[in-house]
Scaffold this motif. Sequence first.
Motif, short mmCIF file in Angstrom:
data_model
loop_
_atom_site.label_atom_id
_atom_site.label_comp_id
_atom_site.label_asym_id
_atom_site.label_seq_id
_atom_site.Cartn_x
_atom_site.Cartn_y
_atom_site.Cartn_z
N THR A 1 0.89 -1.16 0.00
CA THR A 1 0.00 0.00 0.00
C THR A 1 0.93 1.21 0.00
O THR A 1 1.75 1.37 0.90
N VAL A 2 0.81 2.04 -1.04
CA VAL A 2 1.72 3.17 -1.22
C VAL A 2 0.92 4.44 -1.54
O VAL A 2 -0.26 4.38 -1.89
N ALA A 3 1.60 5.56 -1.43
CA ALA A 3 1.04 6.84 -1.84
C ALA A 3 2.11 7.58 -2.62
O ALA A 3 3.27 7.63 -2.18
N ASP A 4 1.76 8.10 -3.78
CA ASP A 4 2.71 8.89 -4.55
C ASP A 4 3.06 10.14 -3.76
O ASP A 4 2.25 10.67 -3.00
N ILE A 5 4.29 10.63 -3.94
CA ILE A 5 4.69 11.89 -3.32
C ILE A 5 5.02 12.89 -4.42
O ILE A 5 5.58 12.53 -5.45
N PHE A 6 4.64 14.13 -4.18
CA PHE A 6 4.76 15.20 -5.16
C PHE A 6 5.57 16.34 -4.58
O PHE A 6 5.50 16.62 -3.38
N CYS A 7 6.30 17.05 -5.43
CA CYS A 7 6.99 18.27 -5.02
C CYS A 7 5.92 19.31 -4.70
O CYS A 7 4.98 19.51 -5.47
N CYS A 8 6.05 19.98 -3.56
CA CYS A 8 5.04 20.96 -3.15
C CYS A 8 5.08 22.22 -4.00
O CYS A 8 4.12 22.98 -4.02
N CYS A 9 6.17 22.44 -4.72
CA CYS A 9 6.28 23.67 -5.52
C CYS A 9 5.82 23.48 -6.96
O CYS A 9 4.98 24.22 -7.44
N CYS A 10 6.37 22.48 -7.65
CA CYS A 10 6.04 22.31 -9.07
C CYS A 10 5.01 21.22 -9.33
O CYS A 10 4.50 21.11 -10.44
N GLY A 11 4.69 20.40 -8.33
CA GLY A 11 3.66 19.38 -8.47
C GLY A 11 4.09 18.11 -9.16
O GLY A 11 3.27 17.21 -9.36
N GLN A 12 5.35 17.96 -9.52
CA GLN A 12 5.83 16.74 -10.18
C GLN A 12 5.83 15.56 -9.22
O GLN A 12 6.16 15.71 -8.04
N ILE A 13 5.47 14.38 -9.73
CA ILE A 13 5.62 13.16 -8.93
C ILE A 13 7.12 12.90 -8.82
O ILE A 13 7.82 12.87 -9.83
N VAL A 14 7.61 12.71 -7.60
CA VAL A 14 9.04 12.47 -7.40
C VAL A 14 9.32 11.11 -6.79
O VAL A 14 10.48 10.71 -6.69
N GLY A 15 8.29 10.38 -6.40
CA GLY A 15 8.47 9.07 -5.80
C GLY A 15 7.22 8.58 -5.11
O GLY A 15 6.11 8.95 -5.51
N TRP A 16 7.39 7.77 -4.08
CA TRP A 16 6.24 7.24 -3.34
C TRP A 16 6.63 6.96 -1.90
O TRP A 16 7.80 6.88 -1.56
N LYS A 17 5.61 6.79 -1.06
CA LYS A 17 5.79 6.45 0.35
C LYS A 17 5.19 5.07 0.57
O LYS A 17 4.08 4.79 0.13
N TYR A 18 5.94 4.21 1.26
CA TYR A 18 5.42 2.90 1.64
C TYR A 18 4.59 3.05 2.91
O TYR A 18 5.10 3.47 3.94
N GLU A 19 3.33 2.73 2.83
CA GLU A 19 2.46 2.75 4.03
C GLU A 19 2.39 1.37 4.66
O GLU A 19 2.57 1.23 5.86
N VAL A 20 2.09 0.36 3.84
CA VAL A 20 1.96 -1.02 4.34
C VAL A 20 2.65 -1.97 3.38
O VAL A 20 2.46 -1.90 2.17
N ALA A 21 3.46 -2.85 3.93
CA ALA A 21 4.07 -3.94 3.17
C ALA A 21 3.31 -5.21 3.54
O ALA A 21 3.20 -5.53 4.73
N HIS A 22 2.78 -5.90 2.56
CA HIS A 22 1.95 -7.07 2.84
C HIS A 22 2.76 -8.35 3.10
O HIS A 22 2.23 -9.31 3.63
#
Length: 131
Positions: free
Chosen positions: A68-89
Amino acid sequence: MGRVFVVELDGRSYRCKFCRTHFALPGDLVSRSFHCRHGKAYLFNNAFRVNITIGALEERLMLSGMHTVADIFCCCCGQIVGWKYEVAHEKTQKYKEGKFVLERGRIVNEIDFSSEVYIDTRPSMSDDEDA
């Protein structure tokens, strides 16, 4: 929408390739041996929370299994820069929970920023070639 406040990190840092916004310090780096669909990626510990916004949670099948992940975005330009791991199954992947991945192709190291050279490869005409 509110005003965006950007935090500048002291010393060497990893930044957005597109707008140079600071994201993380080298001390937050856990591993450089991660891969994503676009190439290399870096894993950062859970102290990484500067100048990003976190997207919606989603289930994603990755090379190491379902997460279970969530994409992470730059707060200034809005580009997707990666993701955050919330849950590893899978039990062997639990160490990733709460950690962040930045795609190498979407970030620069401050050293890269200061030494980056842009070369104009477009053909041009000299004064002698004007017709």
